[in-house]
Every structure is written in structure tokens, then in C-alpha cells.
Design an enzyme around this catalytic site. Structure first.
Site, PDB file in Angstrom:
ATOM      1  N   ASP A  31      -0.748   6.152  -2.424  1.00  0.00           N
ATOM      2  CA  ASP A  31      -0.042   5.396  -3.455  1.00  0.00           C
ATOM      3  C   ASP A  31      -1.020   5.114  -4.595  1.00  0.00           C
ATOM      4  O   ASP A  31      -2.017   4.416  -4.402  1.00  0.00           O
ATOM      5  CB  ASP A  31       0.518   4.090  -2.864  1.00  0.00           C
ATOM      6  CG  ASP A  31       1.468   3.397  -3.832  1.00  0.00           C
ATOM      7  OD1 ASP A  31       1.255   3.502  -5.059  1.00  0.00           O
ATOM      8  OD2 ASP A  31       2.424   2.746  -3.360  1.00  0.00           O
TER       9      ASP A  31
ATOM     10  N   PHE B 183       0.129  -2.450  -0.068  1.00  0.00           N
ATOM     11  CA  PHE B 183       1.193  -3.245  -0.683  1.00  0.00           C
ATOM     12  C   PHE B 183       2.323  -3.401   0.346  1.00  0.00           C
ATOM     13  O   PHE B 183       2.746  -2.417   0.944  1.00  0.00           O
ATOM     14  CB  PHE B 183       1.687  -2.509  -1.930  1.00  0.00           C
ATOM     15  CG  PHE B 183       2.595  -3.316  -2.803  1.00  0.00           C
ATOM     16  CD1 PHE B 183       2.153  -4.470  -3.428  1.00  0.00           C
ATOM     17  CD2 PHE B 183       3.900  -2.910  -3.014  1.00  0.00           C
ATOM     18  CE1 PHE B 183       2.991  -5.208  -4.241  1.00  0.00           C
ATOM     19  CE2 PHE B 183       4.746  -3.649  -3.826  1.00  0.00           C
ATOM     20  CZ  PHE B 183       4.290  -4.802  -4.440  1.00  0.00           C
TER      21      PHE B 183
ATOM     22  N   TYR C 250       4.898   1.410 -14.568  1.00  0.00           N
ATOM     23  CA  TYR C 250       4.977   0.202 -15.405  1.00  0.00           C
ATOM     24  C   TYR C 250       3.700  -0.626 -15.398  1.00  0.00           C
ATOM     25  O   TYR C 250       3.640  -1.668 -16.036  1.00  0.00           O
ATOM     26  CB  TYR C 250       6.187  -0.669 -15.029  1.00  0.00           C
ATOM     27  CG  TYR C 250       6.354  -1.040 -13.566  1.00  0.00           C
ATOM     28  CD1 TYR C 250       5.572  -2.014 -12.982  1.00  0.00           C
ATOM     29  CD2 TYR C 250       7.325  -0.422 -12.788  1.00  0.00           C
ATOM     30  CE1 TYR C 250       5.737  -2.365 -11.652  1.00  0.00           C
ATOM     31  CE2 TYR C 250       7.504  -0.754 -11.458  1.00  0.00           C
ATOM     32  CZ  TYR C 250       6.703  -1.731 -10.885  1.00  0.00           C
ATOM     33  OH  TYR C 250       6.872  -2.049  -9.565  1.00  0.00           O
ATOM     34  N   LYS C 251       2.677  -0.184 -14.664  1.00  0.00           N
ATOM     35  CA  LYS C 251       1.414  -0.930 -14.627  1.00  0.00           C
ATOM     36  C   LYS C 251       0.485  -0.378 -15.714  1.00  0.00           C
ATOM     37  O   LYS C 251       0.758  -0.554 -16.887  1.00  0.00           O
ATOM     38  CB  LYS C 251       0.842  -0.867 -13.221  1.00  0.00           C
ATOM     39  CG  LYS C 251       1.758  -1.602 -12.237  1.00  0.00           C
ATOM     40  CD  LYS C 251       1.386  -1.446 -10.785  1.00  0.00           C
ATOM     41  CE  LYS C 251       2.338  -2.270  -9.920  1.00  0.00           C
ATOM     42  NZ  LYS C 251       2.241  -1.926  -8.491  1.00  0.00           N
TER      43      LYS C 251
ATOM     44  N   ARG D 208      -5.882 -12.793 -10.064  1.00  0.00           N
ATOM     45  CA  ARG D 208      -6.168 -11.402 -10.437  1.00  0.00           C
ATOM     46  C   ARG D 208      -6.300 -11.272 -11.938  1.00  0.00           C
ATOM     47  O   ARG D 208      -5.414 -11.676 -12.694  1.00  0.00           O
ATOM     48  CB  ARG D 208      -5.023 -10.472  -9.979  1.00  0.00           C
ATOM     49  CG  ARG D 208      -5.034 -10.151  -8.523  1.00  0.00           C
ATOM     50  CD  ARG D 208      -4.185  -8.927  -8.231  1.00  0.00           C
ATOM     51  NE  ARG D 208      -2.873  -8.942  -8.877  1.00  0.00           N
ATOM     52  CZ  ARG D 208      -1.951  -8.006  -8.675  1.00  0.00           C
ATOM     53  NH1 ARG D 208      -2.195  -6.986  -7.883  1.00  0.00           N
ATOM     54  NH2 ARG D 208      -0.775  -8.075  -9.278  1.00  0.00           N
TER      55      ARG D 208
HETATM   56  C1  LIG Z   1       3.399  -1.944  -7.831  1.00  0.00           C
HETATM   57  C2  LIG Z   1       3.389  -1.216  -6.548  1.00  0.00           C
HETATM   58  C3  LIG Z   1       4.563  -0.715  -6.019  1.00  0.00           C
HETATM   59  C4  LIG Z   1       5.870  -0.976  -6.723  1.00  0.00           C
HETATM   60  O1  LIG Z   1       6.935  -0.468  -6.039  1.00  0.00           O
HETATM   61  P1  LIG Z   1       8.395  -0.579  -6.670  1.00  0.00           P
HETATM   62  O2  LIG Z   1       9.183   0.335  -5.859  1.00  0.00           O
HETATM   63  O3  LIG Z   1       8.283  -0.223  -8.120  1.00  0.00           O
HETATM   64  O4  LIG Z   1       8.822  -1.995  -6.544  1.00  0.00           O
HETATM   65  C5  LIG Z   1       4.489   0.003  -4.842  1.00  0.00           C
HETATM   66  N1  LIG Z   1       3.316   0.220  -4.220  1.00  0.00           N
HETATM   67  C6  LIG Z   1       2.159  -0.263  -4.716  1.00  0.00           C
HETATM   68  C7  LIG Z   1       0.867   0.021  -4.015  1.00  0.00           C
HETATM   69  C8  LIG Z   1       2.163  -1.006  -5.887  1.00  0.00           C
HETATM   70  O5  LIG Z   1       1.038  -1.496  -6.370  1.00  0.00           O
END
Ligand SMILES: *Cc1c(COP(=O)(O)O)cnc(C)c1O
Length: 468
Positions: free
Chosen positions: A253, A174, A278-279, A428
């Protein structure tokens, strides 16, 4: 289609054109005004048979987790929601909790709320998440955002190994994770080097090249367990072992894997991890994130963001910082209590369902989707941009199409499906087994067919700016 309906949708398309959406959530917001599918639409969808519909209904009837869907607020039963991998649905229990936290805990109890409810929430909810990821209760804490937690743990890991200067990651990670690692390198006066190993096909993780890149200079291997575009899932245990073989630490992560696939951090001997609430955990937009530090590392690592919440004896108000014992040292400031507390009902539902059962359903549903893709969507030009092998996947499937963005916009605005889109061509489709039904998947496929056959996407393609 009536002229009126056409006009309505033309107006929406116009609005789209004037404000080309660049953020997935700005696009989703537009769906509040979307028209319902009318009868004419439904008749056009000829390629899904009655038998297929009946089969999907049977799968739902036989689903041991089917009841859990009722634990969520479903505002529009016609809307097919396949973006639980970006923003999970709202649990009903969370709706009730909002009132308890504001009116009762805050409104009535005032400052007493800290002792009665709030102070230990970061570790209380952390302990529940620990049970989902194969960690002990005192190794996980909820704080800040995923990006900030990644920063704290990456910097802690780099500072703890002054002789090593290399960070290894990949180009499927990400972007925020890569930005954070770049920022960490900059803060350490660019004495470090971030190696971003490229994936050969943009779908699968470059395992061999990562293993080759690991060496005695490597301080940290930092990867997404499940990558955000293709849904590829790394073998966490194997790569952690490879990093340990050269003396490096690992920082995983778990944002796209927690609540979607079984995770056993202890079995994989993982050093550090972060993840999003939040996912798939359904904690609510912008919910704080979690971090994991293996117990034996906690005393050796120093949180670079030293604030009072991470201090030993914080109410001593001493002038110099001394790190708290244990996982609390990775806190910094006062937690956003309302957002933090709202994470708990979603996590409770995951624990109630059981990760093994959720995963079994996720695999069955993603196989079902891939099967439907093969029969109905591949002939229309959709490609599978996710690994075909379930053992290498998280719980979303990316479908590619040369007109992917236009199709995505048509699905959202015209066809009552909410997927999301990731460049260059990934539609997706997130499967959240706790509330997704087999019939939702079949209906989504039906509408993906209709997006092409009904030429819905054409209007959005023509209206797209040449540069996005
Ligand atoms: C969704 C996601 C994030 C989100 O990071 P925020 O700090 O909440 O914006 C970070 N890393 C990965 C791999 C994600 O999928």
C-alpha cells in the site's frame, strides 16, 4: 489576551466538549471560525530567535522548488497546513479544470464526452502515476478507493494460490487494510489465516519477525510502504525478495509514500500495489485510488469484482463475463469521472517537480523539523515518534506528548496550525515538499511551543471527555 477573545475561544471549547471530535476532518472543519494570532500571542513566543527566522527565510529563498507553492490555492497565508499527508492542497489548475469538465465536457458535449475525454482516463492518469512509482504505463490504472483496490488485488492473489493459506501483515498497517484482509479471509470461508505481526516499539516495522513468519504456507505479504502513524518506511525491495524466496506474492500500500518518497516497483520486483490519490498527490477529497499489477501477473489474476468496465469488448453486451486484456480487467463499474479527472493536475505537478527533487526537499525539511524538535520541543515534553533515520521515513513526522490530543485541538482551534492526531499520542506533522515552506515548519514549532507555554492545551485537556 482580551476578555472578548477569551470568550470566543471559550465558546469554541464548549462546542468541542459537546461534540467530541472523533474524525480528523470534523476537527479541521472547526477551524473556519478560528481567531487569528494576535499581537500578544506573538510576543509570548520568545524562544525562536530572529536569527532562526532569518535562517528559515534563507532556506526558502534557496529552495529550487519554492515557486511550485504558487501552483496551489492558499486561502489563508497565516494558517500553517501540515496535513498534506491526509488531504493534499488544491492545485489552481484543478479549480480551472472543474469548470472545463462540468460546463464544457459535460454541459456542452454531453454523452460525446465519453469518446472525447473520459473513457481512457483511468489508464491515462494511471500511466502518469506509473511514472512516479517505477512502473510501466500499462501496469497502473485508477479506479475505486484504496480499500476496494486492496480487496480486489488481495482476493485475486489468494484465489490464484489455492495451496497457500496465510496472509502476513503488521500492526502498524492502516486499519482499513487489515479489515479488508479480514473480510477476504471471511469470504474464502475462513480457510485462510491473517497474521498481524506486532511492532516492538510502535514506530519501527518488525522486519525480523515478518521475515520469520514468511513460509511455504504464505500466499501474500501485505504492508503499508510508509506506515500511517510513525511514518516508518519499509525496505520494499528487501521484504519483497524475502516473500519471493518462499514463493509468496507481495501487495504494497503506497498511500503514504506515493508523491513523498521515490518508489521503484520494477527495481523492487513488486507484484501488486495500491495507493491513494488524495494525500501527497493532491487529487482532492475522496479521489479515486490507483492499483498496480506487474505485467506478467495480469493474465493470471482475476478481478473478483467482475463488472462491465473490466470486460473484454464491453460494448458487445454479451451475457457472460470475459476479462479484458491487461490492466483494464481490474476495473469494475463506471468511474466517477469528475473526481477522477481532478487527480491529473496534482500528478502533473509532481512530475514537473520530479520525485528526486521533491524527496531531497522532504528529507531536508524533515531533518530541519527534527533539529528544531530537539532544541525547542523535546525540553517541553514532546517525543519523536518517528524513526530518526531519514532512510526509514516517509514525509511526515509524529511528535508524541502525554497531552497530545489537547495540544492538537489547541493548535487547530487557537493557533492556526493544522496537523492531525492519531492515537494514542501522535501529533502528525505532514511535510508536503511541493508546497511546504521552511518558514511554515519554523512557525509550526513556534506554535507548538506556544501551545504549552501559553497553556492553551490546558483548556482542551480539561474539556476532554474521560473516554474518547
Ligand atoms: C489513506 C489510506 C487508505 C485510504 O483508503 P480509502 O479506501 O481511501 O479510505 C488506505 N490505506 C492506507 C495505508 C492509507 O494510508
Amino acid at each position: 489576551m482580551s476578555a472578548g477573545a477569551h470568550l470566543t475561544r471559550g465558546v469554541e471549547g464548549e462546542a468541542l466538549h459537546k461534540n467530541p471530535p472523533t474524525q480528523p476532518w470534523s476537527r479541521q472543519r472547526m477551524t473556519s471560525a478560528q481567531p487569528k494570532l494576535n499581537h500578544a500571542h506573538k510576543e509570548m513566543m520568545m524562544s525562536i530567535t530572529t536569527a532562526e527566522r532569518a535562517y528559515a527565510a534563507t532556506l526558502d529563498a534557496d529552495d529550487p522548488l519554492a515557486e511550485l507553492r504558487n501552483a496551489f490555492h492558499i486561502a489563508d497565508p497565516d494558517l500553517i497546513y501540515l496535513d498534506g499527508n491526509s488531504l493534499g492542497r488544491l492545485p489552481r489548475a484543478t479549480q480551472a479544470l472543474v469548470n472545463a469538465i462540468t460546463t464544457q465536457q459535460w454541459g456542452e458535449r454531453l454523452i460525446r464526452g465519453w469518446n472525447e475525454h473520459w473513457f481512457y482516463l483511468p489508464e491515462q492518469i494511471g500511466a502518469k502515476i506509473a511514472a512516479l512509482i517505477g512502473a510501466d504505463a500499462d501496469e497502473v490504472i485508477v479506479a475505486d478507493s484504496t480499500s476496494i483496490n486492496l480487496f480486489k488485488l488481495a482476493l485475486a492473489a489468494l484465489k490464484a494460490q489455492p495451496g497457500r493459506t496465510r496472509i502476513v501483515s503488521d500492526d502498524l498497517n492502516f486499519p482499513s487494510d487489515l479489515y479488508v484482509l479480514q473480510g477476504a479471509v471471511e469470504l474464502l470461508n475462513a480457510a485462510h489465516q491473517l497474521l498481524i505481526i506486532p511492532s516492538a516499539d510502535g514506530i519501527h516495522g518488525p522486519i525480523g519477525a515478518i521475515e520469520q513468519a514468511l513460509d511455504q504456507q504464505t500466499a501474500l505479504l501485505s504492508l503499508s510502504h510508509v506506515v500511517f502513524k510513525s511514518g516508518y518506511r519499509y525496505d520494499m525491495a528487501a521484504l519483497t525478495a524475502a516473500a519471493h524466496a518462499v514463493g509468496a506474492l507481495t501487495l504494497w500500500d503506497l498511500s503514504h509514500s506515493v508523491g513523498a518518497v521515490p518508489i521503484d516497483l520494477h527495481a523492487a520486483n513488486v507484484d501488486l500495489a495500491v495507493g491513494c490519490c488524495y494525500k501527497f498527490l493532491n487529487g482532492g477529497p475522496g479521489a479515486p485510488a490507483f492499483l498496480y499489477v506487474r505485467r506478467d501477473l495480469q493474465a493470471q489474476l482475476r478481478n473478483p469484482l467482475t463488472g462491465w468496465m473490466g470486460r473484454h469488448d464491453l460494448f458487445g453486451f454479451a451475457l457472460n463475463y470475459t476479462a479484458a486484456e491487461g490492466i483494464r480487467r481490474f476495473l469494475t463499474g463506471t468511474p466517477p469521472i469528475v473526481a477522477l479527472a481532478l487527480i491529473e493536475p496534482g500528478v502533473d505537478l509532481m512530475l514537473q517537480a520530479g520525485m528526486d527533487r521533491l524527496y531531497a526537499k522532504a528529507v531536508a525539511q524533515s531533518r530541519y523539523l527534527i533539529d528544531l524538535w530537539q532544541r525547542h520541543l523535546a525540553p517541553l515534553g514532546y517525543t519523536l515518534n518517528s524513526p530518526p533515520n531519514a532512510a526509514q521515513r516517509g514525509s511526515h513526522i509524529s511528535l508524541g506528548h502525554p497531552d497530545g490530543l489537547a495540544i492538537d485541538l489547541a493548535l487547530i482551534a487557537d493557533l492556526a496550525v493544522l496537523p492531525d492526531f492519531r492515537q494514542p499520542d501522535n501529533i502528525r506533522l505532514g511535510i508536503a515538499p511541493i508546497y511546504t515552506r521552511y518558514q511554515d515548519i519554523l512557525t509550526a514549532v513556534e506554535r507548538l511551543i506556544e501551545a504549552i507555554r501559553g497553556e492553551h492545551y490546558l483548556r482542551y485537556r480539561d474539556r476532554l471527555p474521560t473516554v474518547t
